[in-house]
Design a protein around this motif. Structure first.
Motif: not given
Ligand SMILES: [Zn+2]
Length: 115
Positions: A13-30
């Protein structure tokens, strides 16, 4: 020893959450990178924000790595064992931090060394 399948679920469950955060951060960083073209004032604001996001991003990546290691440890049946002193980690601790690699004593030692 508590059921590993419980921890596995926590970890997944935690892994799923983190993957979501990472993806949105990636977009923001871009998105922030496109600030580079704007005038200086904007760039300063953007780069501070980007620096913060990057720190969070790095932390999340690190946690994701630890979760993957913990999942692997469940497969190998070494999960819940401190990697320093090889004593079982307190199940109460694992419930709060299911990817913990060290018992509380060893964790404190490591944190002291890192200071
Ligand atoms: Zn230990």
């Amino acid at each position: 020893m508590a059921q590993n399948s419980e921890y596995k679920e926590l970890l997944l469950n935690r892994k799923k959450e983190i993957e979501k955060i990472i993806n949105s951060l990636k977009n923001e960083l871009k998105g922030v990178n496109s600030c580079d073209i704007k005038e200086d004032g904007d760039f300063a604001a953007c780069s501070t924000n980007s620096e913060n996001n990057y720190q969070i991003y790095k932390k999340q990546l690190q946690e994701l790595k630890e979760i993957e290691e913990a999942l692997l440890a469940i497969e190998k049946e070494t999960y819940g064992i401190c990697q320093m002193c090889e004593e079982p980690i307190d199940p109460e601790r694992l419930k709060i931090k299911p990817f913990a690699k060290y018992c509380i004593d060893c964790r404190e030692l490591i944190e002291k060394e890192n200071k």
